[in-house]
Design a protein around this motif. Structure first.
Motif, short mmCIF file in Angstrom:
data_model
loop_
_atom_site.label_atom_id
_atom_site.label_comp_id
_atom_site.label_asym_id
_atom_site.label_seq_id
_atom_site.Cartn_x
_atom_site.Cartn_y
_atom_site.Cartn_z
N LEU A 39 1.76 2.01 -1.52
CA LEU A 39 1.99 0.88 -2.42
C LEU A 39 2.95 -0.13 -1.79
O LEU A 39 2.75 -1.34 -1.91
N ALA A 40 4.00 0.36 -1.13
CA ALA A 40 4.97 -0.54 -0.51
C ALA A 40 4.34 -1.33 0.64
O ALA A 40 4.57 -2.53 0.78
N ALA A 41 3.53 -0.65 1.45
CA ALA A 41 2.87 -1.33 2.56
C ALA A 41 1.90 -2.39 2.05
O ALA A 41 1.84 -3.51 2.58
N PHE A 358 12.97 5.02 2.94
CA PHE A 358 12.03 4.49 3.93
C PHE A 358 11.83 2.99 3.73
O PHE A 358 11.87 2.21 4.69
N ILE A 359 11.63 2.58 2.48
CA ILE A 359 11.43 1.15 2.18
C ILE A 359 12.69 0.36 2.53
O ILE A 359 12.61 -0.74 3.10
N TYR A 360 13.85 0.92 2.18
CA TYR A 360 15.11 0.25 2.50
C TYR A 360 15.25 0.06 4.01
O TYR A 360 15.67 -1.00 4.49
N GLY A 361 14.89 1.10 4.77
CA GLY A 361 14.97 1.01 6.22
C GLY A 361 14.05 -0.04 6.80
O GLY A 361 14.44 -0.81 7.69
N ILE A 362 12.82 -0.10 6.28
CA ILE A 362 11.86 -1.10 6.76
C ILE A 362 12.37 -2.51 6.47
O ILE A 362 12.30 -3.41 7.32
N MET A 368 16.75 -7.77 10.23
CA MET A 368 17.39 -7.90 11.54
C MET A 368 16.49 -8.59 12.55
O MET A 368 16.95 -9.36 13.39
N SER A 369 15.19 -8.32 12.46
CA SER A 369 14.24 -8.87 13.45
C SER A 369 13.72 -10.24 13.07
O SER A 369 13.04 -10.88 13.85
N GLY A 370 14.04 -10.70 11.84
CA GLY A 370 13.54 -11.99 11.41
C GLY A 370 12.19 -11.86 10.74
O GLY A 370 11.58 -10.78 10.72
N PRO A 371 11.66 -12.96 10.16
CA PRO A 371 10.39 -12.91 9.44
C PRO A 371 9.23 -12.49 10.33
O PRO A 371 9.16 -12.86 11.49
N VAL A 372 8.35 -11.66 9.78
CA VAL A 372 7.16 -11.18 10.49
C VAL A 372 5.93 -11.79 9.82
O VAL A 372 5.82 -11.78 8.60
N ASP A 373 5.04 -12.33 10.64
CA ASP A 373 3.82 -12.93 10.09
C ASP A 373 3.04 -11.91 9.26
O ASP A 373 2.82 -10.78 9.68
N MET A 374 2.64 -12.33 8.07
CA MET A 374 1.74 -11.56 7.20
C MET A 374 2.34 -10.25 6.69
O MET A 374 1.60 -9.38 6.23
N PHE A 375 3.66 -10.10 6.73
CA PHE A 375 4.28 -8.90 6.17
C PHE A 375 5.71 -9.24 5.76
O PHE A 375 6.49 -9.70 6.58
N ALA A 376 6.03 -9.02 4.49
CA ALA A 376 7.37 -9.38 4.00
C ALA A 376 7.74 -8.57 2.77
O ALA A 376 6.92 -8.35 1.88
N ASN A 377 8.99 -8.11 2.75
CA ASN A 377 9.59 -7.47 1.59
C ASN A 377 8.72 -6.39 0.96
O ASN A 377 8.32 -6.49 -0.20
N PRO A 378 8.39 -5.31 1.68
CA PRO A 378 7.65 -4.20 1.06
C PRO A 378 8.48 -3.57 -0.06
O PRO A 378 9.67 -3.33 0.12
N SER A 379 7.88 -3.32 -1.19
CA SER A 379 8.61 -2.78 -2.33
C SER A 379 7.64 -2.12 -3.29
O SER A 379 6.42 -2.29 -3.20
N VAL A 380 8.21 -1.35 -4.21
CA VAL A 380 7.43 -0.70 -5.27
C VAL A 380 8.09 -1.01 -6.60
O VAL A 380 9.31 -0.89 -6.73
N ASN A 381 7.29 -1.40 -7.56
CA ASN A 381 7.81 -1.74 -8.88
C ASN A 381 8.45 -0.54 -9.54
O ASN A 381 7.94 0.59 -9.45
N LEU A 382 9.60 -0.76 -10.22
CA LEU A 382 10.30 0.34 -10.90
C LEU A 382 9.40 0.99 -11.95
O LEU A 382 9.48 2.20 -12.17
#
Length: 419
Positions: A39-41, A358-362, A368-382
């Motif tokens: 879900l996060a991915a 795992f999500i926090y680490g990603i 740290m690495s800056g914005p990545v094309d086509m992938f941002a802020n993986p998360s799961v709704n509470l």
């Protein structure tokens, strides 16, 4: 449930065979972890792709002219034509469902010849002739000054709004920007504002290297007369632009004497349709994530149920003694159910905790690495987590129900005879 002796017994049973308990718990742990990661991915990919739509109104289409492919009304095939500024008012009159209609013109480009000069500095930039409404269709942050207004349009003021990239290349650090002049293809324009845009499509730097001037001043300065390069058309929120595009195209064909069946003469890009396709894609991805995650979780629950059956089998004599001493069958059933729920819930919470870490680490790596094309802020709704916990509790009940029923069906005398 609040009996200390009962919980001591649960812990004793589960810790009697550590290796078996850990293997049993791992199935539930792995199932909930896989569900969270999937879900996060999916959410990270969704956020990354949708961020490309954040800088423009999604209920929008872009429309432009091309050469005709059919002769019509006495006019030849392969005829070139342009939209006119009067088309804007005609569309507004005939299509009240439209919210914004922005005629646009453009010259130059970052990959072309230098077209802007300030002092000894030169640069190649996209220069757009626009109306004030365009900032509603493609939002940008005005960092200093202002955007184009209707007085600029009416008075054909030669003013310009420049991006941060233009500022960096044409101005010295700390230098005053507002009120200065830049020369666009030999014509002086006064800078009245600066902007910054967000972009995640790999062209973030170039998005800051654009210049916006009033449409009327652009047409006058660069001899465009009343021609329009293309139009950005946005419908009202309650109306889909996709449902209107065919009528809009047909109307414009009629205005410019184009054959009604000429499919090439007018080109368009329906952003709303593309956005809906993206929504459908991620809806399917969410379904797959839930489906796979729940199947893996279900296999873990089945493992818990099987192990609880083994535990009940091992405790047959103990259960017989308790029954012979007069313990209520419901008390034994409750004991088995609590053991099952406890094991399932602890395993699931461990999976949720590891998934959150795992999500926090990603996210930390992405920061740290800056914005990545086509992938941002993986998360799961509470809410998803709460539903998962509820599923775990219910699953624990079902996983322990069959072993509990098996335990109370054993007759005390048969249980005591078992070795």
């Amino acid at each position: 449930m609040f009996s200390i002796d009962r919980w001591k017994e649960i812990l004793e049973v589960l810790t009697k065979n550590w290796f078996r308990t850990i293997l049993t718990a791992f199935g539930v742990f792995w199932g909930i972890l896989i569900l969270i990661i999937l879900l996060a991915a999916g959410k990270g990919l969704e956020n990354g792709i949708k961020s490309d739509f954040d800088n423009i109104a999604t209920n929008t289409m872009f429309i432009w002219t091309r050469s005709t492919t059919r002769a019509y009304d006495g006019l030849p095939k392969d005829r070139e034509f342009n939209f006119k500024i009067r088309d804007v008012s005609l569309l507004q009159e005939n299509f009240p469902q439209l919210r914004f209609i922005s005629p646009r013109n453009q010259l130059g480009g970052f990959d072309g010849a230098n077209n802007v000069v300030r002092g000894i500095q030169t640069g190649a930039y996209n220069v757009y002739g626009d109306y004030p409404e365009f900032i509603e269709q493609e939002p940008m942050l005005i960092t200093r000054g202002r955007f184009i207004n209707h007085n600029d349009i009416e008075e054909k003021r030669k003013v310009a709004i420049i991006g941060q990239g233009v500022v960096r290349e044409l101005y010295e650090p700390g230098e005053e920007i507002l009120g200065t002049y830049i020369k666009i293809q030999g014509v002086n324009f006064k800078v009245v504002g600066t902007y910054r845009k967000s972009s995640n499509d790999g062209n973030g730097e170039e998005a800051q290297k654009q210049i916006f001037v009033p449409f009327t001043a652009f047409s006058q300065a660069f001899n465009r007369a009343d021609n329009v390069g293309w139009m950005a058309i946005t419908a009202q929120d309650e109306t889909s632009i996709s449902s209107m595009k065919e009528n809009i195209v047909s109307f414009l064909k009629g205005q410019h004497r184009v054959h009604p069946e000429d499919q090439r003469a007018i080109g368009y890009f329906d952003l709303f349709e593309q956005f809906n396709r993206v929504e459908s894609l991620f809806g399917a991805m969410r379904f797959i994530a839930y489906f796979v995650g729940i199947l893996v979780l279900l296999s873990g629950i089945i493992g818990v149920s099987n192990i609880m059956l083994i535990v009940v089998k091992e405790r047959t004599k103990e259960i017989g003694i308790r029954r012979a001493l007069g313990e209520d069958p419901w008390s034994i059933r409750k004991q088995i159910l609590l053991e099952s729920i406890f094991l399932t819930l602890i395993s699931g919470m461990a999976g949720i905790t590891v998934g959150a870490l795992f999500i926090y680490g990603i996210n930390a790596i992405l920061d740290m690495s800056g914005p990545v094309d086509m992938f941002a802020n993986p998360s799961v709704n509470l809410g998803v987590i709460m539903v998962a916990l509820a599923i775990l509790i219910i699953s624990g009940l079902f996983a322990g129900f069959i072993p509990a029923q098996s335990a109370i069906r054993v007759k005390p005398i048969d249980a005591l005879r078992t070795e």
